[in-house]
Design a protein around this motif. Sequence first.
Motif, short mmCIF file in Angstrom:
data_model
loop_
_atom_site.label_atom_id
_atom_site.label_comp_id
_atom_site.label_asym_id
_atom_site.label_seq_id
_atom_site.Cartn_x
_atom_site.Cartn_y
_atom_site.Cartn_z
N PRO A 1 0.81 -1.21 0.00
CA PRO A 1 0.00 0.00 0.00
C PRO A 1 0.86 1.27 0.00
N PHE A 2 0.59 2.14 -0.97
CA PHE A 2 1.31 3.39 -1.13
C PHE A 2 0.37 4.36 -1.83
N ASP A 3 0.00 5.44 -1.16
CA ASP A 3 -0.99 6.36 -1.71
C ASP A 3 -0.42 7.23 -2.83
N VAL A 4 -1.08 7.19 -3.96
CA VAL A 4 -0.77 8.06 -5.09
C VAL A 4 -1.97 8.98 -5.30
N ARG A 5 -1.75 10.26 -5.06
CA ARG A 5 -2.82 11.25 -5.23
C ARG A 5 -2.69 11.87 -6.62
N ARG B 1 -9.58 14.31 -5.65
CA ARG B 1 -10.68 13.35 -5.69
C ARG B 1 -10.24 11.94 -6.08
N THR B 2 -8.96 11.78 -6.40
CA THR B 2 -8.48 10.46 -6.79
C THR B 2 -7.24 10.09 -5.98
N VAL B 3 -7.35 8.99 -5.27
CA VAL B 3 -6.23 8.43 -4.49
C VAL B 3 -6.20 6.94 -4.76
N VAL B 4 -5.14 6.47 -5.41
CA VAL B 4 -5.05 5.05 -5.76
C VAL B 4 -3.82 4.44 -5.09
N GLN B 5 -3.82 3.11 -5.05
CA GLN B 5 -2.70 2.37 -4.49
C GLN B 5 -2.25 1.34 -5.52
N PRO B 6 -1.44 1.78 -6.49
CA PRO B 6 -0.98 0.84 -7.53
C PRO B 6 -0.16 -0.29 -6.91
N ASP B 7 -0.17 -1.42 -7.57
CA ASP B 7 0.65 -2.54 -7.09
C ASP B 7 2.13 -2.13 -7.06
N ILE B 8 2.57 -1.48 -8.12
CA ILE B 8 3.96 -0.99 -8.20
C ILE B 8 3.94 0.34 -8.95
N CYS B 9 4.73 1.29 -8.49
CA CYS B 9 4.87 2.54 -9.25
C CYS B 9 6.30 3.05 -9.12
N LYS C 1 7.49 15.28 -6.21
CA LYS C 1 6.16 14.69 -6.09
C LYS C 1 6.01 13.82 -4.83
N LEU C 2 7.10 13.57 -4.12
CA LEU C 2 7.08 12.70 -2.96
C LEU C 2 7.00 13.50 -1.67
N ASP C 3 6.16 13.03 -0.76
CA ASP C 3 6.10 13.61 0.58
C ASP C 3 5.88 12.49 1.58
N GLU C 4 5.68 12.82 2.84
CA GLU C 4 5.58 11.78 3.87
C GLU C 4 4.33 10.92 3.71
N LEU C 5 3.34 11.40 2.93
CA LEU C 5 2.10 10.65 2.74
C LEU C 5 2.12 9.77 1.49
N CYS D 1 2.81 9.93 -2.81
CA CYS D 1 3.11 10.66 -4.05
C CYS D 1 1.93 11.55 -4.40
N VAL D 2 2.20 12.81 -4.78
CA VAL D 2 1.15 13.70 -5.24
C VAL D 2 1.50 14.14 -6.66
N GLY D 3 0.76 13.63 -7.62
CA GLY D 3 1.08 13.82 -9.03
C GLY D 3 1.31 12.47 -9.68
N ALA D 4 1.39 12.45 -10.98
CA ALA D 4 1.48 11.20 -11.73
C ALA D 4 2.86 10.57 -11.61
N PRO D 5 2.93 9.29 -11.20
CA PRO D 5 4.20 8.56 -11.32
C PRO D 5 4.57 8.42 -12.80
N ASP D 6 5.82 8.13 -13.06
CA ASP D 6 6.24 7.91 -14.44
C ASP D 6 5.72 6.57 -14.96
N LEU D 7 5.78 5.57 -14.11
CA LEU D 7 5.37 4.21 -14.49
C LEU D 7 4.47 3.63 -13.41
#
Length: 203
Positions: free
Chosen positions: A79-83, A95-103, A110-114, A116-122
């Motif tokens: 579990p890793f929150d991607v906003r 309004r969108t918070v997902v937990q990709p299997d891998i990113c 884009k990284l903070d203590e919570l 990622c905020v913004g689109a990962p590259d992969l």
Amino acid sequence: MENEEEKNMVKEPYSRYGLYSYADYLTWDIDHMVELIKGKVFRQAAAAPRRLHQEVSGRIFAKLFIHLEKKECKVYSAPFDVRLPAKSKRHEDIRTVVQPDICVVCDAEKLDELGCVGAPDLIMEILSPSNNKKELQNKYEVYEESGVREYWIIHPYEKTLLVYTLADGKYIPSKLFTLGDHVASGCIEGFVLDLEELFTGLD
């Protein structure tokens, strides 16, 4: 009879079929993983991921971790929150918070203590019988709109991999890769996944 989306949506008290934000998400005390997709709440399966899912995830994560050592890009697993903010990065506006299997995230800003905020590259999603429609439809849309450069969908039971690459704001699908193929990332320099090696011994 409820459809697949209704079945995945969290019922009361966490959803009244309204639109929720990341600020709401942070206040919830729940005992299973949930995701927000365009303000709607989706629950992950109550049970832990199946063994095959875990083994595939572990193998890919290990390869990415080793490949990215001492490089700017960082790999994370659920579990890793991607906003994925549409406009503002304020918790109340997301309004969108997902937990990709891998990113993989290559922009440290884009990284903070919570998370990622913004689109990962992969982003990689490993399909299971319970979540295929969500990964293929709902997440596809938000990943494309948010600017995720590559979206890999891995089907461990069929031993296949499909890559969506962002071009001019739209995803272009690859051919369907399978055993014997080597899949190279277009955004993570030098990373190649050998599908024969990935799926060997997982029956």
